[in-house]
Write an enzyme that holds these catalytic residues in place. Structure first.
Site, PDB file in Angstrom:
ATOM      1  N   ASP A 188      -1.851  -7.815  -4.728  1.00 36.46           N
ATOM      2  CA  ASP A 188      -3.030  -6.976  -4.661  1.00 36.46           C
ATOM      3  C   ASP A 188      -2.771  -6.307  -6.343  1.00 36.46           C
ATOM      4  O   ASP A 188      -1.711  -6.214  -6.758  1.00 36.46           O
ATOM      5  CB  ASP A 188      -2.728  -5.691  -3.711  1.00 36.46           C
ATOM      6  CG  ASP A 188      -3.168  -6.104  -2.090  1.00 36.46           C
ATOM      7  OD1 ASP A 188      -3.608  -7.302  -2.224  1.00 36.46           O
ATOM      8  OD2 ASP A 188      -2.652  -5.548  -1.614  1.00 36.46           O
TER       9      ASP A 188
HETATM   10  N1  URA Z   1       1.085  -7.441   1.279  1.00 34.67           N
HETATM   11  C1  URA Z   1       0.204  -6.430   0.676  1.00 34.67           C
HETATM   12  O1  URA Z   1      -0.290  -5.958   1.580  1.00 34.67           O
HETATM   13  N2  URA Z   1      -0.263  -6.744  -0.663  1.00 34.67           N
HETATM   14  C2  URA Z   1       0.366  -7.481  -1.661  1.00 34.67           C
HETATM   15  O2  URA Z   1       0.108  -7.431  -2.459  1.00 34.67           O
HETATM   16  C3  URA Z   1       1.163  -8.383  -1.235  1.00 34.67           C
HETATM   17  C4  URA Z   1       1.663  -8.428   0.121  1.00 34.67           C
END
Ligand code: URA
Length: 260
Positions: free
Chosen positions: A102
């Site tokens: 993310d």
């Molecule tokens: N899980 C999440 O919630 N975000 C990420 O970036 C990776 C795994």
């Protein structure tokens, strides 16, 4: 070799992307449009083209990148900073990120031009473990830990998550632990959070669903405010690799990742 495998290791795209190219009629074998990705080709004799351009087997490159928060995991974007912007100095032609973090997640991300490597790490049946360090508002009791370990519902339309490994490192009040939380000023200004509980720890999962760690912890009442991926398979993010920096993976590391 299968046509889709040849195309993936020729840095045209991931296995999924190259299958789509074939089905869309973008690939020719010896000047004939080929619509079947699984056909066997002889890579030493057959002439393969993508949109009329010759496709060759190219040298493979693999990078470990320390993704900072604030950039998106994509090859291109019109307005936003992407992980590729950190690779300006090297020849990034054909390079793409393996999986996705993310925008606000930091940590270990691999980039490669090898579609097969991507396939090995991302294919769900291969169960490659990824470990994340988190800080979250909330607390985790014995039952929460058991639910996370066994598999938990993160949406009404998806199956339970696969078994995970959870390790709590610290729990306490935000006011007492805020100095250790790398979450900037945003939350420090919200005084109403001072008496709330926070928890940090490691969560290891072997799937890659969207926002999976955040959603798993949300299902047990925890709101993630910091997330960092620290390992994929047996390869850990170098402690000395600064945010925004990258280095080549060694051939031993690549072997470990694809043959685990
Ligand atoms: N899980 C999440 O919630 N975000 C990420 O970036 C990776 C795994």
């Amino acid at each position: 070799m299968r046509l889709d495998k040849f195309l993936a290791i020729s840095s045209i795209g991931t296995r999924k992307a190259v299958r789509d190219f074939v089905k869309q009629g973008k690939i020719c074998v010896n000047n004939e449009k080929m619509l079947e990705p699984s056909i066997e080709i002889d890579e030493s004799k057959d002439a393969i083209t993508y949109l009329g351009e010759d496709v060759f087997l190219t040298p493979k490159v693999y990078y470990m990148f320390h993704k900072p928060a604030g950039c998106i995991t994509a090859r291109t974007d019109n307005n936003r900073k992407t992980v590729m912007d950190y690779f300006g100095m090297v020849n990034s032609k054909g390079l793409f990120p393996v999986g996705r973090l993310d925008k606000d997640t930091e940590g270990l991300l691999f980039l490669t031009n090898d579609g097969e490597f991507n396939h090995q790490l991302m294919y769900p049946e291969n169960h490659v473990e990824k470990t994340y360090f988190f800080w979250a508002f909330g607390s985790l009791d014995k039952l929460d830990l058991e639910r996370l370990q066994k598999g938990i519902s993160i949406s009404e339309t998806e199956p339970l998550t696969k078994p995970a490994i959870i390790q709590v490192i610290k729990e306490g009040l935000y006011d007492d632990l805020k100095g250790e939380m790398d979450i900037g000023d945003l939350i420090n200004k919200k005084k109403n959070l001072y008496h709330q509980k926070v928890v940090c720890g490691y969560l290891t999962i072997s799937e890659g669903r969207k926002h999976q760690v955040k959603r798993m912890l949300k299902s047990v009442g925890c709101f993630v405010v910091y997330l960092k991926r620290i390992s994929i398979g047996h390869v850990q993010l170098d402690k000395a690799l600064e945010k925004g920096s990258f280095r080549r993976l060694s051939s031993e590391e690549v072997d470990k990742l694809v043959n685990q």
